[in-house]
Design a protein around this motif. Structure first.
Motif, PDB file in Angstrom:
ATOM      1  N   LEU A 206       6.698 -12.249  -7.949  1.00 19.95           N
ATOM      2  CA  LEU A 206       5.479 -13.070  -7.483  1.00 19.95           C
ATOM      3  C   LEU A 206       4.272 -12.341  -7.690  1.00 19.95           C
ATOM      4  O   LEU A 206       4.170 -11.062  -7.816  1.00 19.95           O
ATOM      5  CB  LEU A 206       5.745 -13.007  -5.994  1.00 19.95           C
ATOM      6  CG  LEU A 206       7.100 -13.928  -5.537  1.00 19.95           C
ATOM      7  CD1 LEU A 206       7.166 -13.955  -4.023  1.00 19.95           C
ATOM      8  CD2 LEU A 206       6.884 -15.361  -5.877  1.00 19.95           C
ATOM      9  N   LEU A 207       3.382 -13.036  -7.849  1.00 20.80           N
ATOM     10  CA  LEU A 207       2.164 -12.605  -8.296  1.00 20.80           C
ATOM     11  C   LEU A 207       1.206 -12.314  -6.833  1.00 20.80           C
ATOM     12  O   LEU A 207       1.646 -12.827  -5.857  1.00 20.80           O
ATOM     13  CB  LEU A 207       1.371 -13.473  -8.867  1.00 20.80           C
ATOM     14  CG  LEU A 207       1.562 -14.223 -10.214  1.00 20.80           C
ATOM     15  CD1 LEU A 207       0.773 -15.040 -10.692  1.00 20.80           C
ATOM     16  CD2 LEU A 207       1.424 -12.794 -11.109  1.00 20.80           C
ATOM     17  N   PRO A 208       0.545 -11.276  -6.890  1.00 21.83           N
ATOM     18  CA  PRO A 208      -0.333 -10.815  -5.815  1.00 21.83           C
ATOM     19  C   PRO A 208      -1.573 -11.797  -5.757  1.00 21.83           C
ATOM     20  O   PRO A 208      -1.826 -12.521  -6.301  1.00 21.83           O
ATOM     21  CB  PRO A 208      -1.134  -9.473  -6.279  1.00 21.83           C
ATOM     22  CG  PRO A 208      -1.037  -9.373  -7.613  1.00 21.83           C
ATOM     23  CD  PRO A 208       0.169 -10.141  -8.141  1.00 21.83           C
ATOM     24  N   PRO A 209      -2.086 -11.771  -4.223  1.00 26.41           N
ATOM     25  CA  PRO A 209      -3.007 -12.995  -4.016  1.00 26.41           C
ATOM     26  C   PRO A 209      -4.019 -12.984  -4.951  1.00 26.41           C
ATOM     27  O   PRO A 209      -4.564 -14.080  -4.860  1.00 26.41           O
ATOM     28  CB  PRO A 209      -3.293 -12.252  -2.601  1.00 26.41           C
ATOM     29  CG  PRO A 209      -2.443 -11.416  -2.219  1.00 26.41           C
ATOM     30  CD  PRO A 209      -1.955 -10.903  -3.199  1.00 26.41           C
ATOM     31  N   ALA A 214      -4.603 -21.785  -5.472  1.00 23.32           N
ATOM     32  CA  ALA A 214      -4.655 -22.481  -4.250  1.00 23.32           C
ATOM     33  C   ALA A 214      -2.938 -23.025  -3.936  1.00 23.32           C
ATOM     34  O   ALA A 214      -2.438 -22.576  -2.802  1.00 23.32           O
ATOM     35  CB  ALA A 214      -5.454 -23.708  -4.064  1.00 23.32           C
ATOM     36  N   ALA A 215      -2.516 -23.446  -5.060  1.00 23.33           N
ATOM     37  CA  ALA A 215      -1.131 -23.918  -4.824  1.00 23.33           C
ATOM     38  C   ALA A 215      -0.147 -22.679  -4.704  1.00 23.33           C
ATOM     39  O   ALA A 215       0.837 -22.779  -3.501  1.00 23.33           O
ATOM     40  CB  ALA A 215      -0.489 -24.584  -6.231  1.00 23.33           C
ATOM     41  N   GLY A 216      -0.507 -21.658  -5.439  1.00 20.62           N
ATOM     42  CA  GLY A 216       0.629 -20.471  -5.183  1.00 20.62           C
ATOM     43  C   GLY A 216       0.297 -19.821  -3.797  1.00 20.62           C
ATOM     44  O   GLY A 216       1.178 -19.471  -3.138  1.00 20.62           O
ATOM     45  N   ASN A 217      -0.929 -19.519  -3.550  1.00 19.83           N
ATOM     46  CA  ASN A 217      -1.159 -18.997  -1.918  1.00 19.83           C
ATOM     47  C   ASN A 217      -0.577 -19.890  -1.232  1.00 19.83           C
ATOM     48  O   ASN A 217       0.123 -19.461  -0.023  1.00 19.83           O
ATOM     49  CB  ASN A 217      -2.779 -18.852  -1.803  1.00 19.83           C
ATOM     50  CG  ASN A 217      -3.126 -17.558  -2.529  1.00 19.83           C
ATOM     51  OD1 ASN A 217      -2.541 -16.534  -2.531  1.00 19.83           O
ATOM     52  ND2 ASN A 217      -4.556 -17.756  -3.021  1.00 19.83           N
ATOM     53  N   LEU A 280       1.928 -18.734  -9.361  1.00 21.67           N
ATOM     54  CA  LEU A 280       2.625 -18.201  -7.934  1.00 21.67           C
ATOM     55  C   LEU A 280       3.524 -17.138  -8.753  1.00 21.67           C
ATOM     56  O   LEU A 280       3.468 -15.934  -8.051  1.00 21.67           O
ATOM     57  CB  LEU A 280       3.654 -19.408  -7.506  1.00 21.67           C
ATOM     58  CG  LEU A 280       4.699 -18.882  -6.609  1.00 21.67           C
ATOM     59  CD1 LEU A 280       4.165 -18.259  -5.203  1.00 21.67           C
ATOM     60  CD2 LEU A 280       5.866 -20.194  -6.356  1.00 21.67           C
ATOM     61  N   SER A 281       4.017 -17.082  -9.907  1.00 20.45           N
ATOM     62  CA  SER A 281       5.013 -16.037 -10.121  1.00 20.45           C
ATOM     63  C   SER A 281       4.892 -15.911 -11.868  1.00 20.45           C
ATOM     64  O   SER A 281       4.230 -16.905 -12.347  1.00 20.45           O
ATOM     65  CB  SER A 281       6.520 -16.484 -10.076  1.00 20.45           C
ATOM     66  OG  SER A 281       6.707 -17.661 -10.553  1.00 20.45           O
TER      67      SER A 281
END
Length: 290
Positions: A206-209, A214-217, A280-281
């Protein structure tokens, strides 16, 4: 049999394994062609929980969180198995770390690989019971290796289980790193780095913020508290650079890294359904130099 007797509700059984399998199964039921990945056994491996888990996708398939879960599951699976099945790799040992309800060994006609499935003992026991109930035989090419990633020596347990340490291994590590501490991730990679030259790994993270869109957060904000409430909190978010550093420190050379959008052929994102790529990832494919 009551719900409490169901194998997926045993203590320490990964509920995430069931949700990931449901996402792969729902892709074939909810989304339109072209399919990104066809896990034709996933629904059967859900057992008595299939109707319950798939109902969410059937009824709310366009919801961005459910569509995001399907995209996440099928993209990483396609990316991994495409690289695993290369004819010229010469690798015939396949190590699935955190195997959950992965169905590769039971749906593929290939007998090229000896498959080692590594997971928590409770999750493995639940899976084997589900396989038996579904009438799916366990091939002789499959070895179950119960391991606690945080506490047990992975390489030693694998060699004891029959993995040949002098021949290369292809390892997949999907949907796991976010549940481990950075120290545990580094420790596992160091152990994998001790395998034969030419060994390969595909891992997701998973990626950091700051690297999410927007979709990932939105996905993290909605799903993170739920996984924590099930006793499976996300502990680690890694940038591609951070994971590449961990791989390099373990002796690997990074072959490629890809976000969701880049992980599958571009034509597969020309869709009429709700699947969309999210930041997201990401995935990394690495190799021990020969």
């Amino acid at each position: 049999m009551t719900r409490a007797d169901f194998p997926g509700n045993a203590p320490h059984t990964s509920q995430t394994a069931f949700l990931a399998a449901a996402a792969r199964a729902a892709h074939l039921l909810v989304d339109a062609e072209p399919f990104v990945f066809s896990d034709t056994l996933a629904a059967r491996l859900l057992g008595d929980r299939a109707d319950e888990l798939l109902a969410y996708h059937r009824l709310h398939g366009t919801h961005p969180i459910l569509a995001g879960a399907r995209a996440e599951a099928v993209c990483r699976s396609r990316f991994t198995e495409t690289r695993l099945m290369r004819r010229n790799s010469g690798i015939d040992q396949y190590l699935i770390l955190g195997a959950g309800l992965d169905s590769f060994a039971y749906r593929t006609s290939s007998r090229r690989f000896r498959v080692f499935e590594v997971d928590h003992p409770a999750t493995q026991a639940a899976k084997r019971e589900l396989l038996a109930r579904a009438g799916v035989a366990e091939p002789v090419s499959v070895t179950f290796v119960p391991v606690d990633f945080e506490a047990e020596p992975l390489r030693e347990r694998l060699v004891q289980s029959g993995l040949d340490p002098v021949r290369p291994v292809f390892a997949s590590w999907l949907g796991v790193t976010m549940y481990l501490t950075p120290a545990a991730i580094a420790a596992v990679l160091r152990e994998l780095g001790g395998f034969a030259s030419g060994s390969e790994i595909v891992a997701d993270h998973l990626l950091p913020p700051e690297l999410r869109d927007a979709a990932g957060n939105g996905y993290v904000e909605a799903v993170g508290p739920v996984t924590a409430g099930r006793g499976e909190p996300w502990r680690t978010f890694l940038s591609p650079t951070a994971l590449a550093t961990l791989l390099h420190d373990a002796g690997f050379e990074v072959v490629e890294q890809a976000g969701q959008r880049q992980s599958i052929p571009a034509r597969l994102w020309q869709r009429t359904d709700a699947l969309r790529p999210a930041a997201l990832s990401a995935l990394a494919h690495a190799r021990l130099p020969k």
